[in-house]
Design a protein around this motif. Structure first.
Motif, PDB file in Angstrom:
ATOM      1  N   PHE A 251       0.828  -1.205   0.000  1.00 52.83           N
ATOM      2  CA  PHE A 251       0.000   0.000   0.000  1.00 52.83           C
ATOM      3  C   PHE A 251       0.866   1.261   0.000  1.00 52.83           C
ATOM      4  O   PHE A 251       0.597   2.222  -0.723  1.00 52.83           O
ATOM      5  CB  PHE A 251      -0.954  -0.014   1.192  1.00 52.83           C
ATOM      6  N   HIS A 252       1.917   1.259   0.806  1.00 53.01           N
ATOM      7  CA  HIS A 252       2.834   2.402   0.855  1.00 53.01           C
ATOM      8  C   HIS A 252       3.443   2.647  -0.517  1.00 53.01           C
ATOM      9  O   HIS A 252       3.466   3.776  -1.011  1.00 53.01           O
ATOM     10  CB  HIS A 252       3.931   2.160   1.898  1.00 53.01           C
ATOM     11  N   ARG A 253       3.926   1.583  -1.146  1.00 55.60           N
ATOM     12  CA  ARG A 253       4.544   1.726  -2.472  1.00 55.60           C
ATOM     13  C   ARG A 253       3.535   2.243  -3.495  1.00 55.60           C
ATOM     14  O   ARG A 253       3.859   3.100  -4.316  1.00 55.60           O
ATOM     15  CB  ARG A 253       5.147   0.402  -2.923  1.00 55.60           C
ATOM     16  N   ALA A 254       2.315   1.738  -3.460  1.00 56.29           N
ATOM     17  CA  ALA A 254       1.284   2.178  -4.403  1.00 56.29           C
ATOM     18  C   ALA A 254       0.967   3.661  -4.199  1.00 56.29           C
ATOM     19  O   ALA A 254       0.804   4.409  -5.180  1.00 56.29           O
ATOM     20  CB  ALA A 254       0.033   1.327  -4.246  1.00 56.29           C
ATOM     21  N   CYS A 255       0.893   4.096  -2.947  1.00 56.42           N
ATOM     22  CA  CYS A 255       0.610   5.511  -2.660  1.00 56.42           C
ATOM     23  C   CYS A 255       1.743   6.409  -3.133  1.00 56.42           C
ATOM     24  O   CYS A 255       1.498   7.485  -3.698  1.00 56.42           O
ATOM     25  CB  CYS A 255       0.365   5.718  -1.167  1.00 56.42           C
TER      26      CYS A 255
ATOM     27  N   ARG B 158      13.477  10.806  -8.948  1.00 57.25           N
ATOM     28  CA  ARG B 158      14.540  10.646  -7.943  1.00 57.25           C
ATOM     29  C   ARG B 158      13.969  10.745  -6.540  1.00 57.25           C
ATOM     30  O   ARG B 158      14.315   9.964  -5.645  1.00 57.25           O
ATOM     31  CB  ARG B 158      15.640  11.688  -8.155  1.00 57.25           C
ATOM     32  N   ALA B 159      13.062  11.705  -6.314  1.00 54.37           N
ATOM     33  CA  ALA B 159      12.438  11.856  -4.995  1.00 54.37           C
ATOM     34  C   ALA B 159      11.580  10.637  -4.673  1.00 54.37           C
ATOM     35  O   ALA B 159      11.601  10.126  -3.552  1.00 54.37           O
ATOM     36  CB  ALA B 159      11.597  13.119  -4.965  1.00 54.37           C
ATOM     37  N   ARG B 160      10.823  10.156  -5.664  1.00 47.23           N
ATOM     38  CA  ARG B 160       9.994   8.966  -5.469  1.00 47.23           C
ATOM     39  C   ARG B 160      10.856   7.778  -5.064  1.00 47.23           C
ATOM     40  O   ARG B 160      10.508   7.023  -4.150  1.00 47.23           O
ATOM     41  CB  ARG B 160       9.241   8.643  -6.759  1.00 47.23           C
ATOM     42  N   ASP B 161      11.987   7.604  -5.718  1.00 45.70           N
ATOM     43  CA  ASP B 161      12.862   6.463  -5.433  1.00 45.70           C
ATOM     44  C   ASP B 161      13.409   6.490  -4.008  1.00 45.70           C
ATOM     45  O   ASP B 161      13.739   5.437  -3.452  1.00 45.70           O
ATOM     46  CB  ASP B 161      14.006   6.396  -6.437  1.00 45.70           C
ATOM     47  N   LEU B 162      13.496   7.669  -3.403  1.00 50.90           N
ATOM     48  CA  LEU B 162      13.938   7.765  -2.018  1.00 50.90           C
ATOM     49  C   LEU B 162      12.942   7.124  -1.058  1.00 50.90           C
ATOM     50  O   LEU B 162      13.304   6.663   0.017  1.00 50.90           O
ATOM     51  CB  LEU B 162      14.163   9.228  -1.613  1.00 50.90           C
TER      52      LEU B 162
END
Length: 131
Positions: free
Chosen positions: A101-105, A125-129
């Motif tokens: 769920f965290h990853r999907a959000c 880049r921010a998402r990958d963090l």
């Protein structure tokens, strides 16, 4: 601590469905104890091996759901050992659901932010963090 656990799990803490240690009742029932143990065991499992895929999560949750509904709808009464094991499997799957769920959000939020920010690479880049 026991009151918090009962509230967190929504546990009935029935004496006949609870474990005892040195004559004292656990603060939560056998099934909720299994869920808690599964959630705690799931943390290092996810850190070392990654989270379960959705079909595996569903398979791990089915035994507890089936056992609970079987008891609700029939005269069948499972023992505390079975309740613990089914709760444990459910707890393992629950950790994976939280991670999934965290990853999907995070992925959805990144796509939304890209609609308003020109530098898509910076958003990636921010998402990958967070993943």
């Amino acid at each position: 601590m026991g009151r918090f656990l009962r509230i967190f799990f929504g546990c009935h803490a029935r004496p006949d469905r609870s474990f005892y240690w040195k004559g004292k009742q656990f603060p939560i029932c056998a099934r909720c104890t299994g869920e808690l143990a599964g959630m705690l065991a799931g943390i290092p499992c996810i850190l070392f091996f990654g989270y379960f895929k959705v079909p595996v999560m569903i398979l791990l949750m089915i035994p507890m759901i089936a056992d609970g509904f079987l008891q609700l709808l029939t005269s069948y009464e499972s023992k505390n050992g079975r309740r613990f094991v089914t709760g444990f499997l459910f707890g393992l799957a629950f950790d994976s659901i939280l991670v999934y769920f965290h990853r999907a959000c995070v992925m959805a939020a990144a796509e939304l932010v890209k609609l308003f920010i020109r530098d898509g690479a910076a958003v990636d880049r921010a998402r990958d963090l967070f993943l």
